[in-house]
Structures are given as structure tokens and as C-alpha cells.
Design a protein around this motif. Structure first.
Motif, PDB file in Angstrom:
ATOM      1  N   CYS A   1     -11.533 -57.836 -51.246  1.00 37.08           N
ATOM      2  CA  CYS A   1     -11.329 -57.461 -49.838  1.00 37.08           C
ATOM      3  C   CYS A   1     -10.365 -56.283 -49.720  1.00 37.08           C
ATOM      4  CB  CYS A   1     -10.771 -58.642 -49.068  1.00 37.08           C
ATOM      5  SG  CYS A   1     -10.443 -58.235 -47.364  1.00 37.08           S
ATOM      6  N   PRO A   2     -10.807 -55.180 -49.128  1.00 43.35           N
ATOM      7  CA  PRO A   2      -9.940 -54.000 -49.040  1.00 43.35           C
ATOM      8  C   PRO A   2      -8.748 -54.187 -48.113  1.00 43.35           C
ATOM      9  CG  PRO A   2     -11.979 -53.613 -47.869  1.00 43.35           C
ATOM     10  CD  PRO A   2     -12.132 -54.927 -48.553  1.00 43.35           C
ATOM     11  N   VAL A   3      -8.828 -55.104 -47.195  1.00 35.79           N
ATOM     12  CA  VAL A   3      -7.699 -55.256 -46.281  1.00 35.79           C
ATOM     13  C   VAL A   3      -6.941 -56.556 -46.528  1.00 35.79           C
ATOM     14  CG1 VAL A   3      -8.682 -53.805 -44.499  1.00 35.79           C
ATOM     15  CG2 VAL A   3      -9.186 -56.235 -44.505  1.00 35.79           C
ATOM     16  N   ASP A   4      -7.283 -57.221 -47.595  1.00 36.18           N
ATOM     17  CA  ASP A   4      -6.563 -58.441 -47.986  1.00 36.18           C
ATOM     18  C   ASP A   4      -6.500 -59.474 -46.880  1.00 36.18           C
ATOM     19  OD1 ASP A   4      -6.121 -57.710 -50.498  1.00 36.18           O
ATOM     20  OD2 ASP A   4      -4.048 -57.038 -50.230  1.00 36.18           O
ATOM     21  N   CYS A   5      -7.624 -59.808 -46.299  1.00 39.41           N
ATOM     22  CA  CYS A   5      -7.536 -60.777 -45.211  1.00 39.41           C
ATOM     23  C   CYS A   5      -8.042 -62.149 -45.615  1.00 39.41           C
ATOM     24  CB  CYS A   5      -8.259 -60.269 -43.972  1.00 39.41           C
ATOM     25  SG  CYS A   5      -9.997 -60.044 -44.190  1.00 39.41           S
ATOM     26  N   ILE A   6      -8.465 -62.303 -46.875  1.00 38.44           N
ATOM     27  CA  ILE A   6      -8.905 -63.621 -47.324  1.00 38.44           C
ATOM     28  C   ILE A   6      -7.811 -64.232 -48.193  1.00 38.44           C
ATOM     29  CG2 ILE A   6     -10.637 -64.902 -48.637  1.00 38.44           C
ATOM     30  CD1 ILE A   6     -12.612 -62.777 -48.081  1.00 38.44           C
ATOM     31  N   SER A   7      -7.466 -65.451 -47.911  1.00 34.75           N
ATOM     32  CA  SER A   7      -6.593 -66.155 -48.843  1.00 34.75           C
ATOM     33  C   SER A   7      -7.108 -67.575 -49.002  1.00 34.75           C
ATOM     34  CB  SER A   7      -5.136 -66.141 -48.363  1.00 34.75           C
ATOM     35  OG  SER A   7      -5.071 -66.469 -47.004  1.00 34.75           O
TER      36      SER A   7
ATOM     37  N   GLN B   1     -19.354 -62.282 -38.095  1.00 34.06           N
ATOM     38  CA  GLN B   1     -18.424 -63.279 -38.626  1.00 34.06           C
ATOM     39  C   GLN B   1     -18.854 -63.824 -39.983  1.00 34.06           C
ATOM     40  OE1 GLN B   1     -17.994 -67.039 -36.517  1.00 34.06           O
ATOM     41  NE2 GLN B   1     -17.191 -67.734 -38.480  1.00 34.06           N
ATOM     42  N   LEU B   2     -17.883 -64.001 -40.880  1.00 34.81           N
ATOM     43  CA  LEU B   2     -18.177 -64.537 -42.211  1.00 34.81           C
ATOM     44  C   LEU B   2     -18.283 -66.047 -42.143  1.00 34.81           C
ATOM     45  CD1 LEU B   2     -15.592 -62.284 -43.947  1.00 34.81           C
ATOM     46  CD2 LEU B   2     -18.036 -62.164 -44.319  1.00 34.81           C
ATOM     47  N   ILE B   3     -19.147 -66.603 -42.993  1.00 35.40           N
ATOM     48  CA  ILE B   3     -19.272 -68.058 -43.051  1.00 35.40           C
ATOM     49  C   ILE B   3     -19.222 -68.495 -44.511  1.00 35.40           C
ATOM     50  CG2 ILE B   3     -20.544 -68.467 -40.908  1.00 35.40           C
ATOM     51  CD1 ILE B   3     -23.106 -68.259 -42.547  1.00 35.40           C
TER      52      ILE B   3
ATOM     53  N   ARG C   1      -8.863 -69.261 -45.885  1.00 34.51           N
ATOM     54  CA  ARG C   1      -8.436 -68.692 -44.598  1.00 34.51           C
ATOM     55  C   ARG C   1      -8.885 -67.241 -44.526  1.00 34.51           C
ATOM     56  NH1 ARG C   1      -2.651 -69.802 -44.647  1.00 34.51           N
ATOM     57  NH2 ARG C   1      -3.280 -71.901 -44.082  1.00 34.51           N
ATOM     58  N   ILE C   2      -9.501 -66.850 -43.427  1.00 33.81           N
ATOM     59  CA  ILE C   2      -9.839 -65.438 -43.209  1.00 33.81           C
ATOM     60  C   ILE C   2      -9.208 -64.993 -41.903  1.00 33.81           C
ATOM     61  CG2 ILE C   2     -11.641 -63.716 -42.901  1.00 33.81           C
ATOM     62  CD1 ILE C   2     -13.485 -65.358 -44.496  1.00 33.81           C
ATOM     63  N   ASN C   3      -8.465 -63.904 -41.970  1.00 35.88           N
ATOM     64  CA  ASN C   3      -7.854 -63.369 -40.763  1.00 35.88           C
ATOM     65  C   ASN C   3      -8.801 -62.318 -40.156  1.00 35.88           C
ATOM     66  OD1 ASN C   3      -6.346 -62.231 -38.816  1.00 35.88           O
ATOM     67  ND2 ASN C   3      -4.548 -61.813 -40.097  1.00 35.88           N
TER      68      ASN C   3
ATOM     69  N   ARG D   1      -7.905 -58.779 -39.044  1.00 37.47           N
ATOM     70  CA  ARG D   1      -7.797 -57.683 -39.990  1.00 37.47           C
ATOM     71  C   ARG D   1      -9.135 -57.297 -40.597  1.00 37.47           C
ATOM     72  NH1 ARG D   1      -2.871 -58.383 -43.977  1.00 37.47           N
ATOM     73  NH2 ARG D   1      -3.584 -56.285 -44.429  1.00 37.47           N
ATOM     74  N   CYS D   2     -10.046 -58.242 -40.649  1.00 40.42           N
ATOM     75  CA  CYS D   2     -11.332 -58.001 -41.314  1.00 40.42           C
ATOM     76  C   CYS D   2     -12.029 -56.788 -40.712  1.00 40.42           C
ATOM     77  CB  CYS D   2     -12.204 -59.236 -41.158  1.00 40.42           C
ATOM     78  SG  CYS D   2     -13.829 -59.034 -41.869  1.00 40.42           S
ATOM     79  N   ILE D   3     -12.580 -55.961 -41.583  1.00 38.84           N
ATOM     80  CA  ILE D   3     -13.304 -54.791 -41.095  1.00 38.84           C
ATOM     81  C   ILE D   3     -14.810 -54.967 -41.263  1.00 38.84           C
ATOM     82  CG2 ILE D   3     -11.430 -53.150 -41.443  1.00 38.84           C
ATOM     83  CD1 ILE D   3     -12.708 -52.442 -44.114  1.00 38.84           C
ATOM     84  N   PHE D   4     -15.219 -56.176 -41.598  1.00 40.88           N
ATOM     85  CA  PHE D   4     -16.645 -56.517 -41.700  1.00 40.88           C
ATOM     86  C   PHE D   4     -17.404 -55.562 -42.618  1.00 40.88           C
ATOM     87  CE2 PHE D   4     -14.973 -58.091 -37.750  1.00 40.88           C
ATOM     88  CZ  PHE D   4     -15.263 -59.434 -37.881  1.00 40.88           C
ATOM     89  N   CYS D   5     -16.743 -55.254 -43.754  1.00 43.85           N
ATOM     90  CA  CYS D   5     -17.369 -54.341 -44.690  1.00 43.85           C
ATOM     91  C   CYS D   5     -18.363 -55.077 -45.569  1.00 43.85           C
ATOM     92  CB  CYS D   5     -16.310 -53.692 -45.569  1.00 43.85           C
ATOM     93  SG  CYS D   5     -15.364 -54.890 -46.514  1.00 43.85           S
ATOM     94  N   GLY D   6     -18.185 -56.388 -45.710  1.00 40.58           N
ATOM     95  CA  GLY D   6     -19.133 -57.156 -46.510  1.00 40.58           C
ATOM     96  C   GLY D   6     -18.862 -57.109 -47.993  1.00 40.58           C
ATOM     97  N   LEU D   7     -17.734 -56.518 -48.417  1.00 37.85           N
ATOM     98  CA  LEU D   7     -17.452 -56.433 -49.849  1.00 37.85           C
ATOM     99  C   LEU D   7     -17.223 -57.816 -50.442  1.00 37.85           C
ATOM    100  CD1 LEU D   7     -15.222 -53.258 -50.191  1.00 37.85           C
ATOM    101  CD2 LEU D   7     -17.609 -53.569 -50.774  1.00 37.85           C
ATOM    102  N   CYS D   8     -16.657 -58.713 -49.646  1.00 35.34           N
ATOM    103  CA  CYS D   8     -16.423 -60.056 -50.163  1.00 35.34           C
ATOM    104  C   CYS D   8     -17.752 -60.735 -50.498  1.00 35.34           C
ATOM    105  CB  CYS D   8     -15.629 -60.871 -49.157  1.00 35.34           C
ATOM    106  SG  CYS D   8     -16.275 -60.801 -47.495  1.00 35.34           S
ATOM    107  N   THR D   9     -18.745 -60.520 -49.657  1.00 36.13           N
ATOM    108  CA  THR D   9     -20.037 -61.164 -49.917  1.00 36.13           C
ATOM    109  C   THR D   9     -20.703 -60.553 -51.132  1.00 36.13           C
ATOM    110  OG1 THR D   9     -21.304 -59.660 -48.560  1.00 36.13           O
ATOM    111  CG2 THR D   9     -20.307 -61.525 -47.457  1.00 36.13           C
TER     112      THR D   9
HETATM  113  S1  SF4 Z   1     -15.878 -58.302 -44.823  1.00 35.93           S
HETATM  114 FE1  SF4 Z   1     -14.562 -56.889 -45.956  1.00 35.93          FE
HETATM  115  S2  SF4 Z   1     -12.651 -56.940 -44.801  1.00 35.93           S
HETATM  116 FE2  SF4 Z   1     -13.797 -58.729 -44.156  1.00 35.93          FE
HETATM  117  S3  SF4 Z   1     -13.111 -60.357 -45.452  1.00 35.93           S
HETATM  118 FE3  SF4 Z   1     -14.896 -59.479 -46.446  1.00 35.93          FE
HETATM  119  S4  SF4 Z   1     -14.083 -57.938 -47.843  1.00 35.93           S
HETATM  120 FE4  SF4 Z   1     -12.449 -58.459 -46.388  1.00 35.93          FE
END
Ligand code: SF4
Ligand code: SF4
Lengths: 176, 331
Positions: free
Chosen positions: A67-73, A44-46, A90-92, A95-103
Motif C-alpha cells: 500500500c503506497p499510503v500505508d493505510c492497511i494494518s 471500497q475494499l472487502i 484495519r483499513i483507513n 487515506r486510501c487512494i483506491f489504487c488497487g495495489l493491495c489487491t
Molecule cells: S487500494 Fe491502494 S491505497 Fe487503498 S488500501 Fe489498497 S494499496 Fe492502499
């Protein structure tokens, strides 16, 4: 010779499975036994806070863009002192694939992955986490980084007072 | 009149008992298989439903019953519907001739512990084990699917070719026991089980029943990674369940038959005969599971080669040697 090889090749696996029959299973039986994942586990993202206890997020939208799946707004807002923050975030997680690209994208280390993996819900709508659900009161993996100490807009007054910063350039004196 | 009624009643009771026991055994063999395979792979196996997962069969049943019962558009309706039942039924019927223990004496009457002590029991067993092919073949054919058809053709040729070698493996046993009756065959092993006097026959028989049961290493009819799921590709819900149950009933049957033919049936020291019988049959079932956990699948041509070029000649040779030995012993 070939026949002997075939025969022994038939018996060996039987012997091995028979031995394994009397070994203790190595399975971790999940709901009863829980293990702590390694610190870099991506669950989970924090949203973390800086060492002063203030929100780190400057609402730059970089995570949302990465975010590749556009789940952050989110929606940016500004304090009286010019410090930016997210009015809502808001994070859905459905949809999140826990790729960590946002971090990776986050310049302030605000958004981070945590090891809290038990976030499954029956109702997909309850997987939409608001800022209150995401915000924690610690610094996550990096406790000491403070973005506004290095660069900031209108927070360090006078401008250029941050660590390793210099004052604003007088563009006029470069004129011919 | 009364005598007739009582015998009829007794047969009925035996039937119901055997029916219940065999179906229960089949259900719990599924669980045992999953558990044993699990332990062989160092995992516990099903342990969530009930203590130690003991009501898992019930959960499986509910799952199978509540699944959608799907019929493909191209299916031959009637045959498609009754093929799975045929498999299970044929497997069950074979039990009619299996002698579990010596006749009991209750209230002054002799109660044979076999539903029907046919004097051609061996032939009955062989006939029904070849009938078992029908369920599989018709099921695969009626589905109207290529993969199912390939699976059932494989099953057909496999069962037919191993049926032959199996008959040849049993023939010396019949010669040694001088009877086609399963009870007599068991009686003949009072001193020495046939596994000791007929080791070659036993080996051939074991390989054949592995092929007969369509299990690893001879599970070509179901080879998932080549032909989807074989003959039951198009089956779902309880219809698939019937095929599945049929396979496990078959396991119990083949275990009992190995016991009867080679392991000395109910003979054994100390323990009551029925316990010996069940123990031996279940041990054979365990070996089935054990092999499934250890051996890879053979190639189809290898399977056919072993059946026709190795087992069949060996069986014939065994027959000849046994015949000669019997002649010589009788002077
Ligand atoms: S972990 Fe990946 S999919 Fe999830 S919010 Fe971050 S960028 Fe988007
Ligand atoms: S990238 Fe970081 S700072 Fe920018 S909006 Fe996302 S969480 Fe906030």
C-alpha cells in the motif's frame, strides 16, 4: 474568402448551441439516480471468503507492504490447525487512494475492490473500517479460488497433499 | 405644494419599483445564465435549491455574505472599499432615463413611465457607461496586484475604444429621431424600428455593447487563464458580489438600451407596451448569454483592431450615409 470563413465560423457555433439548448440533459443526477459501476470499478475494499466459507486472508502483510499510503494494518494469528488468519484487520479509508495495489499484491485473492462507492462520512474516524466491516460472506470477483487447496502450511495433512503439489523433499538424501 | 408632494412621491415609488425590479432581474439573470449555459452543454444547471433551483440567488447571496472579507496588505484602503459599489451604483443610476412604456393616465394626471425624462438622455447614458470604467479601473488599481492592474488596464482601454464606436453607432439614430431624448427616440420608431433602417449601426452597436459589458468574446479584463481573474482578483465575499451584480445590472441596462435605440422600445402589437419592452430587453440579455455559450475569447490585439480599424470607420461611414440620406429626403 477569409472574411466569409470568419463570418460562417462565427455563426456555426451559435447555431449548434441553440440546437443543444433544446436537447435533454444527459446528466445523471446522483442522489436520485444511481448507476451500477462496471464490475472492475475500484471502490471500497472487502475481505472475501473462499468457496468453503472460510476467511481467505492468511495475514501475510503483503497488502500492507504494497500500500503506497500505508493505510492497511493487521495482526497475524494462527488457528489450532496451523491456518493463519488476521486477528484484526484495519483499513483507513480516509487515506486510501483506491489504487488497487493491495489487491494486486494479495496471493490469496482475499482483499478485493468492490463497486460499493457510497462510503463518505462526515467524521474521518468513522472511515476507519475494522475487519467486521470489511469481511463479506462471498468470494468477490473469483468465487472458486481456494488458496489452501494449492498450498498451505500445516492445513493439508500430510504436507504436499494440495492440488498440483508434491510431498516435502528429503534434503538429507541429496547429501554426498 | 400638494402637487409637488405628489410628484415627489410618485418619483420615489417609481425609483423603489425600478430598484427592486432591476436588482431582482440581475439576481435571476445570473440563474438564467447558469441554466441556459447548462442546457447548452446538455446538463440541467442549478436545480437543487428550491423548485427548479429558483432560490439559488438567495443561496448565492448567503454564500457571498458569509465568505471572509479579505483585504490585501498593499491595497489603497479607501478606493479598494468603494470601487465595487461604484460599479453597481453607476449601472443602477443609468436606469433613471430608460423609458419603459408610454405615459400612463391615472386619476387624471399623466404619469411618465421613466424616472427622469432628460432631453439629453443619450448623453446621460453614454456618460454613465464611461463612468462604469471607474469602478473597474479603481478596483484593479487599488488592489495592489499586478494581475488586477493588467485586468483593469485592459478594461480601461477596451471600454474607451468601444465607447467611441458606440457613440458613432447611436449618432445616426439621434439624427433620424431628431432628439437626444430616449422617449423621443422610441416615439420615432412607431412605424419602423431603427434596426431595419439602421442595420449597420445596429451591428456596430451590438458589438460595442458586448465589449462594454466585458463579456465573452470580449472578456479580456477577466481572462481567467491569462491574468487570473482580472480586475477583481483580490476581491472576495460581497465585494466581489457587487462587481458581479454590477455586471448583470449592466446586462439589463444594455438590453434596455438596445431596445430603446434599435428594437423599437415599447412599440409592438397586441401586448401591453411594458411587456414588449421587457421582452425585448430580456431577449437581448439572452443573446448575451447565448454568445457567451458559443464564442471563444478574442485575442487582445484582435479586439483593438476590430474596435479602431473596423467599427470606427464603419460608424463614420454610417454617419455620413445617414446624414446624406436625411438631407436628400428633406429635399
Ligand atoms: S487500494 Fe491502494 S491505497 Fe487503498 S488500501 Fe489498497 S494499496 Fe492502499
Ligand atoms: S495480502 Fe491478502 S492474504 Fe496477505 S494479509 Fe493482505 S489480505 Fe491477507
Amino acid at each position: 474568402m477569409g472574411l466569409w470563413r470568419d463570418i460562417s465560423g462565427t455563426w456555426k457555433p451559435m447555431w449548434i448551441t441553440l440546437r443543444y439548448l433544446f436537447r435533454k440533459p444527459v446528466t445523471i443526477e446522483y442522489p436520485e439516480q444511481k448507476r451500477t459501476p462496471p464490475p472492475r470499478y475500484r471502490a471500497q475494499l472487502i475481505l472475501t471468503r473462499d468457496p468453503e466459507g472460510k476467511e481467505r486472508c492468511v495475514a501475510c502483510y503483503l497488502c500492507s507492504a504494497a500500500c503506497p499510503v500505508d493505510c492497511i494494518s493487521l495482526q497475524a494469528a494462527e488457528d489450532a490447525d496451523g491456518r493463519r488468519y488476521a486477528a484484526w484487520f484495519r483499513i483507513n479509508f480516509a487515506r486510501c487512494i483506491f489504487c488497487g495495489l493491495c489487491t494486486e499484491a494479495c496471493p490469496t485473492l482475499a482483499i478485493q475492490t468492490s463497486i460499493h462507492y457510497e462510503i463518505c462520512k462526515r467524521d474521518p474516524l468513522s472511515l476507519v473500517f475494522e475487519k467486521e466491516d470489511l469481511l463479506v460472506d462471498h468470494g468477490g470477483k473469483d468465487k472458486f479460488y481456494n488458496f489452501y487447496k494449492h498450498a498451505g502450511i500445516g492445513v493439508c495433512k500430510p504436507r504436499g497433499g494440495g492440488d498440483g503439489e508434491y510431498g516435502p523433499v528429503d534434503v538429507k538424501d541429496l547429501l554426498p | 405644494m400638494l402637487e409637488l408632494l405628489i410628484s415627489g412621491l410618485l418619483i420615489l415609488i417609481k425609483l423603489v419599483l425600478i430598484f427592486g425590479v432591476v436588482l431582482g432581474l440581475a439576481a435571476y439573470l445570473v440563474l438564467a445564465e447558469r441554466k441556459i449555459l447548462g442546457r447548452m452543454q446538455m446538463r440541467p444547471g442549478p436545480n437543487r435549491t428550491g423548485p427548479c433551483g429558483l432560490i439559488q440567488p438567495l443561496a448565492d447571496l448567503i454564500k457571498l455574505l458569509s465568505k471572509e472579507d479579505f483585504m490585501p496588505a498593499d491595497a489603497d484602503k479607501l478606493v479598494y472599499l468603494f470601487a465595487p459599489g461604484l460599479t453597481a451604483l453607476v449601472a443602477l443610476l443609468t436606469f433613471a432615463v430608460v423609458p419603459f412604456s408610454p405615459p400612463l393616465h391615472i386619476f387624471g394626471r399623466e404619469l411618465p413611465m421613466v424616472v427622469c425624462d432628460l432631453n439629453v438622455g443619450v448623453l446621460y447614458f453614454l456618460a454613465f457607461s464611461s463612468l462604469a470604467v471607474y469602478g473597474v479601473v479603481l478596483g484593479g488599481w487599488a488592489s495592489g496586484s499586478k494581475y488586477a492592474l493588467i485586468g483593469s488596464i485592459r478594461a480601461l482601454s477596451q471600454l474607451v475604444s468601444y465607447e467611441l464606436a458606440m457613440g458613432l453607432a447611436i449618432a445616426p439614430v439621434i439624427m433620424a429621431a431628431r432628439s437626444f431624448s430616449l422617449t423621443d427616440i422610441v416615439m420615432a420608431q412607431k412605424q419602423l424600428p431603427f434596426i431595419l433602417t439602421q442595420p449597420l449601426g445596429f451591428l456596430i452597436f451590438v458589438v460595442c455593447i458586448f465589449a462594454e459589458s466585458k463579456r465573452t468574446p470580449f472578456d479580456m479584463p477577466e481572462a481567467e487563464n491569462e491574468i487570473v481573474a482580472g480586475f477583481h482578483t483580490e476581491y472576495s465575499g460581497m465585494r466581489f458580489g457587487l462587481f458581479f451584480v454590477g455586471e448583470y445590472i449592466n446586462l439589463v441596462i444594455l438590453g434596455s438600451m438596445t431596445t430603446v435605440f434599435f428594437l423599437g422600445g415599447w412599440h409592438g402589437p397586441l401586448l401591453p407596451p411594458i411587456v414588449w419592452f421587457a421582452g425585448k430587453a430580456l431577449f437581448v440579455a439572452f443573446v448575451f448569454i447565448w454568445v457567451r455559450g458559443s464564442q471563444p475569447r478574442l485575442r487582445y490585439d484582435q479586439l483593438m483592431n476590430i474596435g479602431w480599424k473596423v467599427l470606427l470607420p464603419l460608424g463614420l461611414l454610417n454617419l455620413l450615409v445617414t446624414g446624406a440620406a436625411l438631407l436628400w429626403m428633406n429635399g
